[in-house]
Scaffold this motif. Structure first.
Motif, PDB file in Angstrom:
ATOM      1  N   PRO A  32       0.809  -1.227   0.000  1.00 35.90           N
ATOM      2  CA  PRO A  32       0.000   0.000   0.000  1.00 35.90           C
ATOM      3  C   PRO A  32       0.839   1.272   0.000  1.00 35.90           C
ATOM      4  O   PRO A  32       0.395   2.310  -0.501  1.00 35.90           O
ATOM      5  CB  PRO A  32      -0.807  -0.104   1.303  1.00 35.90           C
ATOM      6  N   ARG A  85      -2.642   3.490   3.721  1.00 32.59           N
ATOM      7  CA  ARG A  85      -1.420   3.694   2.941  1.00 32.59           C
ATOM      8  C   ARG A  85      -0.242   4.135   3.808  1.00 32.59           C
ATOM      9  O   ARG A  85       0.909   3.966   3.422  1.00 32.59           O
ATOM     10  CB  ARG A  85      -1.663   4.701   1.804  1.00 32.59           C
ATOM     11  N   VAL A 133      -0.129   6.646  -4.858  1.00 32.07           N
ATOM     12  CA  VAL A 133      -1.348   6.929  -4.092  1.00 32.07           C
ATOM     13  C   VAL A 133      -2.519   7.295  -4.998  1.00 32.07           C
ATOM     14  O   VAL A 133      -3.651   6.881  -4.744  1.00 32.07           O
ATOM     15  CB  VAL A 133      -1.094   8.030  -3.027  1.00 32.07           C
TER      16      VAL A 133
END
Lengths: 275, 307
Positions: free
Chosen positions: B125, B184, B130
């Motif tokens: 992640p 994340r 992103v």
């Protein structure tokens, strides 16, 4: 139960469920990418579906995805070169030559890394327009080093400090000048540090989003991070299987290199250069 | 002949100059400093200048606005909500990160079979871009086909009628955004915590054991104080990454359902509506956060020695 076994069970008991939660989105992306467009919304087909490569084919044949990958690679390559030219000498000099002043300058450069693109994009977008670089990949080439250089200098400072200074002293006793010692002795053994900078600079470029959507307006000039959310989503029909494939393609290799260079990366973030 | 001699002299002089520490240092450092000054310092000053003008799209200057951009913003309820949202997203997501990453790091530090594979999966992640993973979440949160809802319904937690509308209603959208941020940042914090734990020398453990410290007492009085500085550094980075991020909110909700944050508010004001001056004023509200983080970083990073 032996102590070792108990310790292993403790680790698995925590690591396995948390890993599943963290990695599940990628598993589901992979599953979705092999679904047929007409089955993705079918509640009876959530798990039992007819696998197909249609989503992947669509991505490469009907979208500008390959162009975006190419743009990203081009910008990434040039930005890596600029970053190395600026950051390697600076990182070395700050670690070795500049003494206490270098220490404070290094910290100051590190602090500029904290200044986020979301604070600078408005004035920069005006500057880019004035320079006539709007909607050109060159706008990204000019601006991206503003965050890759500070981060790289910081990483390299820590790296150069870990090289014993006696190596250079020995070279200079053998008749090398400072510059020669730098070029012939220090740089060759700095290759691992330089490679780390190459990889993280490139990954920062692939990651960047806000400059890419602010400066670039035409689909043909987008990078991956800007193209996928902007041009693949705004279409009439969301082709979710292809979008999932588009996310997985850059993500997996990036995670592999992160894993390989993890220790150096951690040192870069945790003040390897504060000493 | 004369030119050769002059050339040799120049060579000697060059060599002499590059042998001086100070000169060589400034010669090697100044290009980078100049570049950073031009591309970070310049725009930062320009942002401050623009925030005091009525500048609009396409111009670098505008009529002086005094403090009116700022006073207008403070009285704008949408802006106040964006400030509040930024605060909420950052604080809650970082608390989740602290908890999960702390536990995960303590489990991952032990050696067990398959550790490399787990580390790879945990890192995914964070390593993935992103903007792309957030786009993926747009699909996971899809009102019709959300996979999270499939699990919730089959676990009997919600029914088809009461299933959450992840990015549609205010509360659900707030929770979704916090989830994506926490998701994340957890890998990043985990690997940094991990480095902090492994950097504690084995002698410390031994000494604690000899002095009779075990279990929770050892953790509280020995391990925790040693790990704390590096954990704080990780959290400070997490705060910056969350508070100054635009991709997550912009892609997930585009600020709808009352989820605007400072960054999306600035983008909409400055780029989409073309009010550069007012947009610049919005971005400046990030400066206090950055200043606090910078001070914290300088204070704790020196204590967080990791090799």
């Amino acid at each position: 139960m032996s102590r070792h076994l108990r310790s292993s069970l403790f680790s698995y008991g925590i690591v396995v469920p948390l890993t599943i939660v963290l990695a599940f989105p990628f598993f589901w992306m992979a599953v979705t990418s092999f679904k047929r467009q007409d089955q993705i919304f079918d509640p009876k087909r959530t798990w039992s579906f007819d696998p197909t490569f249609d989503g992947w084919k669509f991505l490469f044949q009907q979208t500008k995805y390959l162009t975006w990958i190419g743009n990203t690679a081009l910008v990434g390559g040039i930005v890596v070169a600029i970053t190395l030219v600026l950051a390697v000498p600076a990182g070395y000099a700050l670690a070795r030559l500049a003494g206490r002043v270098g220490q404070s300058m290094g910290v100051a450069i590190f602090l500029t890394y904290l200044v986020p693109p979301t604070l600078l994009f408005l004035p920069l977008s005006r500057v880019i327009t004035k320079l006539g670089l709007q909607d050109s990949l060159w706008s990204l080439v000019v601006v991206y080093p503003s965050f890759t250089v500070p981060f790289s200098i910081w990483l390299l400072m820590g790296f150069f400090k870990s090289i014993p200074v006696e190596l250079e002293d020995a070279a200079r006793i053998d008749g090398c000048s400072r510059l020669q010692a730098l070029l012939r002795v220090v740089f060759p053994i700095s290759l691992p540090g330089v490679l780390t900078v190459v990889i993280f600079t490139f990954s920062l470029v692939v990651n960047e989003y806000i400059y890419a959507i602010t400066f670039i307006s035409s689909s043909a000039h987008r990078t991956v991070s800007a193209g996928v959310p902007t041009d693949l989503i705004r279409g009439d029909l969301f082709n979710w299987p292809s979008i999932m494939a588009a996310i997985l393609i850059p993500s997996i290799p990036l995670a592999l290199v992160y894993n390989a260079f993890l220790n150096r990366f951690i040192a870069g973030f945790t003040g390897g250069a504060f000493r | 002949m004369a030119t050769v001699a002059a050339g040799a002299a120049r060579g000697r002089r060059l060599r002499y100059v590059t042998e001086r520490r100070g000169f060589l240092a400034s010669f090697l450092i100044s290009p980078a400093v100049l570049f950073i000054g031009l591309l970070v310092g310049g725009p930062l000053v320009l942002a401050i200048y623009l925030s005091f003008t009525h500048a609009t799209a396409g111009s670098l200057s505008g009529k002086s606005a005094g403090f009116s951009n700022f006073t207008n913003l403070i009285h704008n309820t949408l802006f106040r909500q964006a400030v509040w949202n930024t605060f909420i997203f950052t604080v809650i997501s970082q608390l989740v990160v602290l908890l999960v990453a702390g536990v995960l790091a303590h489990a991952l530090v032990r050696s067990f079979r398959g550790r490399w594979g787990f580390r790879f999966l945990v890192l995914l992640p964070w390593a993935a871009p992103v903007a792309l993973t957030t786009t993926g979440f747009l699909w996971f949160f899809d009102p019709l086909a959300s996979i999270f809802n499939w699990f919730l319904i089959h676990l009997g937690i919600v029914s088809e009628a009461t299933k959450p509308n992840w990015i549609g209603t205010h509360t659900d959208a707030m929770a979704s955004i916090i989830t994506v941020h926490a998701w994340r940042i957890i890998p990043f914090a985990t690997v940094i915590f991990l480095a902090g734990i492994s950097s504690i020398p084995a002698e410390v453990d031994d000494a604690a054991a000899i002095d009779g410290a075990t279990g929770l007492r050892k953790f509280w009085y020995v391990s925790l104080p040693l790990q704390l500085p590096i954990a704080i550094v990780a959290v400070l980075f997490g705060i910056v990454f969350t508070a100054t991020d635009m991709a997550v909110v912009y892609i997930l909700t585009n600020g709808n359902a009352g989820t605007d944050v400072l960054t999306t508010f600035a983008f909409k004001t400055g780029i989409e509506s073309g009010s550069t001056g007012e947009g610049a004023a919005v971005t400046l509200f990030m400066l206090p956060v950055l200043a606090v983080v910078a001070i914290g970083m300088l204070f704790f990073a020196k204590r967080a020695e990791v090799t």
